[in-house]
Design a protein around this motif. Structure first.
Motif: not given
Ligand SMILES: [Zn+2]
Length: 260
Positions: A33-39, A41-43, A74-79
């Protein structure tokens, strides 16, 4: 989206919110998840919450699942579906999790109709209209910066199966070229098989040479886990996956390294 649906989503996000500390514990340590913007990450957090609400997590053989495990999966799935939408994961409900690698027994008929019984030990599997099945030991290891990722692998199979067959050809988005996808993926698949034949290290897990479906699942793992490697070895494949997943993990990693 109609007003009622929007209200329902707002209710689920509020009522079933992921605990903040748990979210940070997972997100801050997951290199994917490195480098994801705050927006972004919220999504991702919203999608993860909805996925957890919609799916039924089952611990197999008495394995006790924790919130950390559920959210981690779930977070890896949703990425994977961050930019293509949660609806890509509809039509199935169960996420079955074993403590470790699990054994499956299958009967398969060969070309002359002889049925062979085989036992396999798996770290994950995806049923075309059924559950995904995962080994937590493998998921946990993958969360510690592993070269592979069983969750992404199985979700890629799920996406691939959306047009009825798991064959390395998922339904493409409007504007993507079917002929370009087929040509790029076929050439890379043949190049991989050729390199294995001559024992040349292509940098990809040889399991990708098993079938076009496995090729799509394995390159999807590398796309998210080691985008620079995929882009340098199979730049055209990287480009097709970038169009398909509507993400650019390589750019993300560059952005993250500039922030350090
Ligand atoms: Zn597979």
């Amino acid at each position: 989206m109609n007003i009622l649906k929007r209200a329902r989503i707002r209710y689920i996000l509020h009522r079933h919110a992921i605990a903040h500390g748990l979210w940070l514990e997972i997100v801050d340590h997951l290199s994917l998840l490195q480098g994801l913007t705050a927006v972004e990450k919220a999504h991702l957090r919203e999608l993860t919450t909805l996925f957890l609400y919609e799916k039924n997590f089952i611990g197999a053989q008495g394995f006790q699942l924790t919130d950390y495990m559920r959210v981690g999966i779930a977070v890896q799935t949703c990425l994977c579906i961050l930019e293509i939408g949660l609806s890509c994961l509809s039509g199935w409900t169960d996420v079955i999790v074993y403590r470790g690698p699990f054994r499956v027994s299958r009967d398969t008929a060969d070309a002359v109709g002889v049925v062979h019984h085989q036992d396999h030990v798996l770290s994950g599997e995806s049923w075309s209209r059924g559950p995904i099945v995962l080994s937590w030991a493998d998921v946990e290891q993958d969360m510690q910066q592993s070269p592979r990722n069983v969750v992404i692998h199985e979700i890629a199979h799920k996406l691939d199966a959306l047009n009825g067959t798991t064959n390395g050809y998922p339904p493409l988005h409007y504007g993507m070229s079917v002929s370009e996808w087929t040509e790029v993926m076929s050439q890379a698949y043949e190049a991989l098989n050729h390199s294995l034949e001559y024992q040349y290290n292509s940098g990809l897990d040889p399991y990708a040479a098993h079938s076009p479906a496995e090729f799509f699942a394995v390159v999807s793992e590398v796309f998210f886990c080691h985008p620079e490697r995929l882009d340098s070895q199979f730049p055209e494949v990287y480009r097709q996956l970038q169009l398909y997943y509507r993400q650019d993990p390589k750019r993300r990693l560059h952005a993250a390294s500039r922030m350090i």
